[in-house]
Scaffold this active site. Structure first.
Site, PDB file in Angstrom:
ATOM      1  N   PHE A   1       0.897  -1.203  -0.122  1.00 21.94           N
ATOM      2  CA  PHE A   1       0.083   0.163   0.048  1.00 21.94           C
ATOM      3  C   PHE A   1       0.896   1.164  -0.107  1.00 21.94           C
ATOM      4  O   PHE A   1       1.852   1.457   0.672  1.00 21.94           O
ATOM      5  CB  PHE A   1      -0.916  -0.033   1.177  1.00 21.94           C
ATOM      6  CG  PHE A   1      -2.076   1.289   1.069  1.00 21.94           C
ATOM      7  CD1 PHE A   1      -2.913   1.089   0.101  1.00 21.94           C
ATOM      8  CD2 PHE A   1      -1.826   2.161   1.717  1.00 21.94           C
ATOM      9  CE1 PHE A   1      -3.764   2.120   0.106  1.00 21.94           C
ATOM     10  CE2 PHE A   1      -2.881   3.378   1.727  1.00 21.94           C
ATOM     11  CZ  PHE A   1      -3.668   3.631   0.685  1.00 21.94           C
ATOM     12  N   THR A   2       0.464   2.208  -0.728  1.00 18.33           N
ATOM     13  CA  THR A   2       1.369   3.233  -0.822  1.00 18.33           C
ATOM     14  C   THR A   2       1.908   4.121   0.349  1.00 18.33           C
ATOM     15  O   THR A   2       3.210   3.854   0.623  1.00 18.33           O
ATOM     16  CB  THR A   2       0.563   4.735  -1.465  1.00 18.33           C
ATOM     17  OG1 THR A   2      -0.577   4.585  -1.018  1.00 18.33           O
ATOM     18  CG2 THR A   2       0.155   4.237  -2.895  1.00 18.33           C
TER      19      THR A   2
ATOM     20  N   ARG B   1      -6.921   4.063 -11.600  1.00 15.95           N
ATOM     21  CA  ARG B   1      -5.690   3.311 -10.902  1.00 15.95           C
ATOM     22  C   ARG B   1      -5.182   2.656 -11.891  1.00 15.95           C
ATOM     23  O   ARG B   1      -5.429   1.157 -12.138  1.00 15.95           O
ATOM     24  CB  ARG B   1      -6.446   2.251  -9.599  1.00 15.95           C
ATOM     25  CG  ARG B   1      -6.525   2.981  -8.363  1.00 15.95           C
ATOM     26  CD  ARG B   1      -5.296   3.204  -7.867  1.00 15.95           C
ATOM     27  NE  ARG B   1      -5.289   3.976  -6.573  1.00 15.95           N
ATOM     28  CZ  ARG B   1      -4.585   5.039  -6.035  1.00 15.95           C
ATOM     29  NH1 ARG B   1      -4.043   5.835  -6.875  1.00 15.95           N
ATOM     30  NH2 ARG B   1      -4.646   5.580  -4.820  1.00 15.95           N
TER      31      ARG B   1
END
Ligand SMILES: *Cc1c(COP(=O)(O)O)cnc(C)c1O
Length: 465
Positions: free
Chosen positions: A124-125, A382
């Site tokens: 996850f970022t 995305r």
């Protein structure tokens, strides 16, 4: 005949939204450089950009805010928050943070040293950035099915135990401070992890003496999927399933902006007193006193109340079923989406939707812009834009998944809003060959998806005229 159900709440306070004209939307998206992040909220009709901090609070949460104790230290509101975490998640201690990444920052600082490896079920970022800032390296150990938009595996978020074992063999248990397991997996499309997989991962890690930490951001949604799909859980309340899930972890980081039904907040929770001690030492430097961690007393009251409301079985069933209600209409129209439908969003497969566009014409970005122009619905790209450029070659990464995310805020929209979204996507699908690609005309150096600007690519026939 199966009977229809309705939202398990009635509306006490409303926020007007306005349908704009097509001409207004064409002007707005051009001014925003064809990037939905740059639109003004007042120009948006139905906002499906994110489910983070966009939930509607209940009357009980608003009432709880009035009793917020704004004492600098030892506020009553902190103890109510801590009690809610103990009761519902089962962790003994809790340190508040301003949001999820605040908790990720703390745990990364406490446990990661240069050279460490942190396995996880897809990156996850913000999680990965905090691991890297401490000199650690993220390693993906999710099952292969997670990267395939067509696989209908019921638990696409599962940890691949063979991959995990080989990471341990390669780097040594002493270089793995913890394994980070997200439930559900956001970037895989809100896909859940099974209870059996949590149990097996726990037992493997226990054998090697490695901690297991949870990204619990959407754990309640995960618990609902376990209830629905895993044998032995059908009759259990989501509240009990969540508690069992958390029992396999040493602790968790949490963005309360998702499951907990609030607009801001987060926490770090766990059972290990040495980590608690370190968290208290760190939180005063970066967030605030250990009894408020960047939140006001009223924010903590809202989270505490939200934690009890999020495990209501009727609420969570409706939440997931509303996402599915939208997704199933799109499937019926023949629109390509990621399956199974996840917990917080429906993802349009822009590669299949717009096969006439090259990936460097940013099909997902183009589709999100076209959706806004058609109906004032705001979604998020995305795909190739979000993925950025390869560090070595400087070229676009051209990821396998090129998606538009329609993210549903909790308790905000009715099923009728979902119908409007579905009709608009269907209309676009029927006229898909008219949607032009985009070229990037401004590119910031990092996290380009937030602020990049685009212009429509002229088609061959437009160029000729
Ligand atoms: C949102 C999110 C975070 C970060 O939380 P913030 O509150 O946005 O800082 C971490 N992990 C996952 C899976 C998330 O979705």
């Amino acid at each position: 005949m199966s009977r229809r159900t309705a939202e398990p709440y009635k509306i006490k306070s409303v926020e007007p939204i306005r349908m704009t004209t097509r001409a207004e939307r064409e002007r707005a998206i051009a001014e925003a450089g064809y990037n939905t992040f740059l639109l003004k909220s007042e120009d948006v009709y139905i906002d499906l950009l994110t489910d983070s901090g966009t939930s509607a609070m209940s009357d009980a949460q608003w009432a709880a805010m009035m009793r917020g104790d704004e004492a600098y230290a030892g506020a009553r509101s902190f103890y109510r928050f801590e009690q809610a975490v103990r009761e519902i998640y089962g962790f003994q201690w809790m340190v508040p943070t301003h949001q999820g990444r605040g908790a990720e920052h703390l745990i990364s600082r406490i446990l990661i040293r240069p050279g460490h490896v942190i396995p996880g079920n897809m990156y996850f970022t913000t999680t990965r950035v905090h691991q890297e800032l401490q000199g650690g390296t993220f390693v993906d150990v999710i099952i292969d099915e997670a990267h395939d938009s067509l696989s209908d595996h019921p638990f696409k978020g599962n940890v691949d135990l063979v991959k995990l074992q080989s990471v341990i063999d390669r780097h040594g248990a002493e270089n793995i401070p913890y394994v980070n397991v997200a439930v559900t997996v956001n970037l895989a499309g809100g896909q859940p992890v099974s209870m059996q997989n949590l149990r097996e991962t726990r037992s493997l890690l226990q054998h090697h003496g490695i901690r297991m930490w949870c990204d619990a951001t959407r754990a309640v949604e995960n618990a609902f999927f376990i209830k629905e799909r895993e044998s032995g859980y059908a009759g259990k309340p989501v509240r009990a399933i969540l508690k069992e899930m958390m029992s396999y972890f040493d602790g968790c980081t949490m963005s309360a902006k998702k499951d907990c039904l609030v607009n801001i907040g987060g926490f770090l929770a766990g059972n290990d007193d040495a980590i608690l001690q370190a968290a208290r030492e760190q939180v005063v430097i970066f967030e605030g006193m250990p009894t408020y961690g960047g939140l006001s007393g009223r924010d903590m009251e809202a989270v505490a109340q939200g934690i009890y409301e999020m495990v209501d079985d009727d609420y969570i069933a409706h939440r997931i079923n509303q996402v599915r209600y939208l997704g199933r209409q799109l499937v019926d129209f023949g629109v390509p989406i990621v399956l199974p439908i996840g917990g917080h969003a429906v993802f349009l497969d822009a590669r299949q939707f717009l096969p006439h566009l090259d990936q460097d014409e940013y099909p997902a970005q183009a589709l999100a812009a076209a959706l806004y122009v058609d109906s004032g619905v705001r979604a998020m790209e995305r795909g190739n834009v979000s993925s950025g450029r390869d560090q070595a070659t400087g070229k676009n990464r051209r990821p396998k998944l090129e998606l538009v995310r329609l993210t549903i805020p909790r308790r905000v929209y009715t099923d009728r809003h979902m119908d409007v979204v579905a009709d608009s996507v269907r209309h676009l699908y029927e006229h898909r060959e008219e949607i032009p690609g985009l070229e990037m005309v401004y590119e910031p150096p990092t996290l380009r998806f937030f602020t990049a600007r685009f212009a429509p690519v002229k088609t061959a026939c437009q160029v000729r005229t």
